[in-house]
Write a protein that holds these residues in place. Structure first.
Motif, PDB file in Angstrom:
ATOM      1  N   GLY A  45       0.590  -1.209   0.301  1.00 50.36           N
ATOM      2  CA  GLY A  45       0.174   0.223  -0.336  1.00 50.36           C
ATOM      3  C   GLY A  45       0.743   1.216   0.121  1.00 50.36           C
ATOM      4  O   GLY A  45       0.050   2.395   0.367  1.00 50.36           O
ATOM      5  N   LEU A  46       2.117   1.490  -1.072  1.00 47.97           N
ATOM      6  CA  LEU A  46       3.462   2.274  -0.284  1.00 47.97           C
ATOM      7  C   LEU A  46       3.460   2.768  -1.934  1.00 47.97           C
ATOM      8  O   LEU A  46       3.757   1.466  -3.289  1.00 47.97           O
ATOM      9  N   THR A  47       3.594   3.861  -1.842  1.00 44.98           N
ATOM     10  CA  THR A  47       3.695   4.388  -3.411  1.00 44.98           C
ATOM     11  C   THR A  47       5.196   4.480  -3.476  1.00 44.98           C
ATOM     12  O   THR A  47       5.707   5.363  -3.053  1.00 44.98           O
ATOM     13  N   LEU A  48       6.158   4.369  -4.178  1.00 40.68           N
ATOM     14  CA  LEU A  48       7.346   4.015  -4.907  1.00 40.68           C
ATOM     15  C   LEU A  48       7.749   6.367  -5.627  1.00 40.68           C
ATOM     16  O   LEU A  48       6.609   6.265  -6.440  1.00 40.68           O
ATOM     17  N   SER A  49       7.927   7.215  -5.028  1.00 42.17           N
ATOM     18  CA  SER A  49       7.757   8.914  -5.327  1.00 42.17           C
ATOM     19  C   SER A  49       8.884   8.821  -6.638  1.00 42.17           C
ATOM     20  O   SER A  49       8.712   9.259  -7.639  1.00 42.17           O
ATOM     21  N   ALA A  50      10.346   8.505  -6.405  1.00 40.55           N
ATOM     22  CA  ALA A  50      11.566   8.698  -6.970  1.00 40.55           C
ATOM     23  C   ALA A  50      12.988   7.589  -6.870  1.00 40.55           C
ATOM     24  O   ALA A  50      12.635   6.979  -5.930  1.00 40.55           O
ATOM     25  N   GLN A  51      13.579   6.829  -7.988  1.00 37.43           N
ATOM     26  CA  GLN A  51      14.282   6.264  -7.659  1.00 37.43           C
ATOM     27  C   GLN A  51      14.994   7.090  -8.844  1.00 37.43           C
ATOM     28  O   GLN A  51      15.490   7.848  -9.492  1.00 37.43           O
TER      29      GLN A  51
ATOM     30  N   TYR B  22      26.436  12.596  -9.090  1.00 33.35           N
ATOM     31  CA  TYR B  22      25.083  10.939  -8.493  1.00 33.35           C
ATOM     32  C   TYR B  22      24.620  11.579  -7.069  1.00 33.35           C
ATOM     33  O   TYR B  22      23.607  11.421  -7.061  1.00 33.35           O
ATOM     34  N   ILE B  23      25.131  11.219  -6.061  1.00 34.32           N
ATOM     35  CA  ILE B  23      24.940  11.299  -5.247  1.00 34.32           C
ATOM     36  C   ILE B  23      24.687  12.979  -5.247  1.00 34.32           C
ATOM     37  O   ILE B  23      23.613  13.090  -3.834  1.00 34.32           O
ATOM     38  N   ASP B  24      24.915  13.500  -5.108  1.00 34.96           N
ATOM     39  CA  ASP B  24      24.780  15.334  -5.291  1.00 34.96           C
ATOM     40  C   ASP B  24      23.836  15.004  -5.551  1.00 34.96           C
ATOM     41  O   ASP B  24      23.106  15.979  -5.375  1.00 34.96           O
ATOM     42  N   GLU B  25      23.369  14.863  -7.512  1.00 33.05           N
ATOM     43  CA  GLU B  25      22.236  14.920  -7.773  1.00 33.05           C
ATOM     44  C   GLU B  25      20.747  14.274  -6.849  1.00 33.05           C
ATOM     45  O   GLU B  25      19.502  14.628  -6.894  1.00 33.05           O
ATOM     46  N   ALA B  26      21.315  13.290  -6.657  1.00 31.03           N
ATOM     47  CA  ALA B  26      19.953  11.898  -5.509  1.00 31.03           C
ATOM     48  C   ALA B  26      19.779  13.282  -4.130  1.00 31.03           C
ATOM     49  O   ALA B  26      18.464  13.618  -4.036  1.00 31.03           O
ATOM     50  N   CYS B  27      20.770  13.862  -3.887  1.00 31.80           N
ATOM     51  CA  CYS B  27      20.684  14.610  -2.425  1.00 31.80           C
ATOM     52  C   CYS B  27      19.638  16.187  -3.007  1.00 31.80           C
ATOM     53  O   CYS B  27      18.773  16.386  -2.018  1.00 31.80           O
ATOM     54  N   ALA B  28      19.845  16.475  -4.073  1.00 34.54           N
ATOM     55  CA  ALA B  28      19.213  17.637  -4.306  1.00 34.54           C
ATOM     56  C   ALA B  28      17.493  17.476  -4.495  1.00 34.54           C
ATOM     57  O   ALA B  28      16.765  18.046  -3.918  1.00 34.54           O
ATOM     58  N   ALA B  29      17.470  16.240  -5.901  1.00 34.29           N
ATOM     59  CA  ALA B  29      16.463  15.938  -5.782  1.00 34.29           C
ATOM     60  C   ALA B  29      15.312  15.322  -4.872  1.00 34.29           C
ATOM     61  O   ALA B  29      14.306  15.506  -4.574  1.00 34.29           O
TER      62      ALA B  29
ATOM     63  N   LEU C 118      15.705  16.679  -1.283  1.00 36.33           N
ATOM     64  CA  LEU C 118      15.652  17.474  -0.981  1.00 36.33           C
ATOM     65  C   LEU C 118      13.982  18.438  -1.639  1.00 36.33           C
ATOM     66  O   LEU C 118      14.043  18.583  -0.433  1.00 36.33           O
ATOM     67  N   ALA C 119      15.013  18.189  -2.886  1.00 35.52           N
ATOM     68  CA  ALA C 119      12.843  19.302  -3.192  1.00 35.52           C
ATOM     69  C   ALA C 119      12.059  18.253  -3.262  1.00 35.52           C
ATOM     70  O   ALA C 119      10.763  18.441  -4.063  1.00 35.52           O
ATOM     71  N   ARG C 120      12.304  16.756  -2.942  1.00 31.94           N
ATOM     72  CA  ARG C 120      11.057  15.420  -3.115  1.00 31.94           C
ATOM     73  C   ARG C 120      10.300  15.743  -4.586  1.00 31.94           C
ATOM     74  O   ARG C 120       9.369  15.630  -4.467  1.00 31.94           O
ATOM     75  N   GLY C 121      11.527  15.469  -5.058  1.00 33.21           N
ATOM     76  CA  GLY C 121      11.370  15.494  -6.332  1.00 33.21           C
ATOM     77  C   GLY C 121      10.810  14.101  -6.470  1.00 33.21           C
ATOM     78  O   GLY C 121      11.057  12.873  -6.740  1.00 33.21           O
ATOM     79  N   ILE C 122       9.826  13.871  -7.742  1.00 35.32           N
ATOM     80  CA  ILE C 122       9.231  13.114  -8.478  1.00 35.32           C
ATOM     81  C   ILE C 122       9.311  12.292  -9.625  1.00 35.32           C
ATOM     82  O   ILE C 122       9.814  12.415 -10.604  1.00 35.32           O
ATOM     83  N   GLY C 123       9.989  11.080  -9.605  1.00 33.30           N
ATOM     84  CA  GLY C 123      10.076  10.939 -11.145  1.00 33.30           C
ATOM     85  C   GLY C 123      11.065   9.305 -11.203  1.00 33.30           C
ATOM     86  O   GLY C 123      11.575   8.917  -9.814  1.00 33.30           O
ATOM     87  N   ASP C 124      11.467   9.049 -11.960  1.00 37.66           N
ATOM     88  CA  ASP C 124      12.653   8.670 -11.839  1.00 37.66           C
ATOM     89  C   ASP C 124      13.525   9.127 -12.608  1.00 37.66           C
ATOM     90  O   ASP C 124      13.778   8.921 -13.706  1.00 37.66           O
ATOM     91  N   TYR C 125      14.726   8.907 -11.889  1.00 37.96           N
ATOM     92  CA  TYR C 125      16.047   9.808 -11.970  1.00 37.96           C
ATOM     93  C   TYR C 125      17.791   8.575 -12.239  1.00 37.96           C
ATOM     94  O   TYR C 125      18.908   9.022 -12.658  1.00 37.96           O
ATOM     95  N   ASP C 126      16.800   7.209 -12.346  1.00 37.75           N
ATOM     96  CA  ASP C 126      18.089   6.113 -12.678  1.00 37.75           C
ATOM     97  C   ASP C 126      18.269   6.272 -14.233  1.00 37.75           C
ATOM     98  O   ASP C 126      17.891   5.857 -15.004  1.00 37.75           O
ATOM     99  N   ARG C 127      19.764   6.764 -14.609  1.00 37.84           N
ATOM    100  CA  ARG C 127      20.336   6.659 -15.313  1.00 37.84           C
ATOM    101  C   ARG C 127      21.403   4.768 -15.969  1.00 37.84           C
ATOM    102  O   ARG C 127      22.326   4.857 -16.721  1.00 37.84           O
ATOM    103  N   CYS C 128      20.987   4.376 -15.227  1.00 38.14           N
ATOM    104  CA  CYS C 128      21.875   3.347 -14.990  1.00 38.14           C
ATOM    105  C   CYS C 128      20.858   2.137 -15.384  1.00 38.14           C
ATOM    106  O   CYS C 128      21.600   0.690 -15.452  1.00 38.14           O
TER     107      CYS C 128
END
Length: 255
Positions: A105-111, A142-149, A151-161
């Motif tokens: 019953g949980l929803t993944l917001s970002a990856q 990659y870690i910096d990008e994840a931290c920024a997103a 913190l901003a509660r970014g939604i979506g798929d950020y996985d480039r791998c």
């Protein structure tokens, strides 16, 4: 709150960086499973993160086990994210996570994904120190990008791998891991000094000390290789007692 699992320090390093950026608490899955701590209170504004390595293009078995037992008090569609560390490819691991969370019953917001040093020695040789440092330096972006997103509660798929045909790759490669993970290939040489560290590190209690030497007392394990990589005398080997496949622990993390 950040749940993480790490055997060689890569995911631990990422989790610590995220905790430093968000100010949120860390929960080590090995300790949670050992203490049977499966119930957690989640604050209304609290983020819920998972940081784990990619095994066989999928999720480590300990995370699957933990998620099936996890209960959250106070969940009201809070921000949930996944950060996968990998040698090169995460494939369909994120889709696995999304499905497991949905069953709860949980929803993944970002990856997100962070390429790190590959250390699965049954298949790959550990890189030299210079190459390791270069890989870890490259991971910082990659870690910096994840931290920024996050913190901003970014939604979506950020996985480039994820690579090509991620679902098909995971469907084929993950099955031997899901149904295998035999402990039979592990062995110990006479270099063992009976320190017991391997027993302490094993996340699933598959190692017991018998007459001063480690014995794999369960037919399966997580296959994290913490016992091998962190053996202080390199006594634990994979299949061949005469061949040392290399050792790795993230040099930027305290063991």
């Amino acid at each position: 709150m950040i749940f993480y699992f790490s055997a060689t320090g890569n995911s631990k390093y990422v989790a610590q960086r995220l905790a430093g950026a968000t100010g949120e608490r860390l929960v080590f899955l090995r300790d949670a499973v050992r203490s049977r701590a499966y119930h957690y209170d989640l604050g209304r504004q609290e983020r819920l993160g998972f940081v784990v390595p990619t095994y066989f293009f999928g999720l480590p078995s300990i995370l699957n086990f933990f998620l099936k037992k996890l209960t959250l008090n106070g969940y009201e569609d809070q921000y949930i994210y996944l950060v996968l560390t990998c040698g090169s490819t995460t494939a369909g691991a994120g889709s696995q996570m999304r499905k497991l969370l949905k069953e709860k019953g949980l929803t993944l917001s970002a990856q997100f994904a962070v390429p790190m040093v590959d250390n699965y020695v049954p298949m790959f040789k550990i890189a030299d120190q210079e190459a390791i440092e270069q890989k870890l330096d490259a991971a910082e972006a990659y870690i910096d990008e994840a931290c920024a997103a996050i913190l901003a509660r970014g939604i979506g798929d950020y996985d480039r791998c994820q690579g090509h045909f991620p679902g098909a790759l995971t469907a084929v490669a993950y099955q031997p891991y899901a149904h295998g993970r035999s402990t039979r290939p592990f062995l110990v040489t006479d270099a063992c000094v009976s320190c017991g560290l391997c027993q302490e590190l094993c996340p699933c209690g598959a190692i017991t000390m018998s007459e001063g030497r480690p014995a794999w007392s369960k037919p399966q394990c997580v296959r994290c290789l913490a016992c091998l990589h962190r053996c202080p005398t390199r006594a634990i080997r994979w299949k061949s007692p005469g061949e040392d496949q290399g050792r790795y622990y993230n040099p930027r993390v305290e063991p």
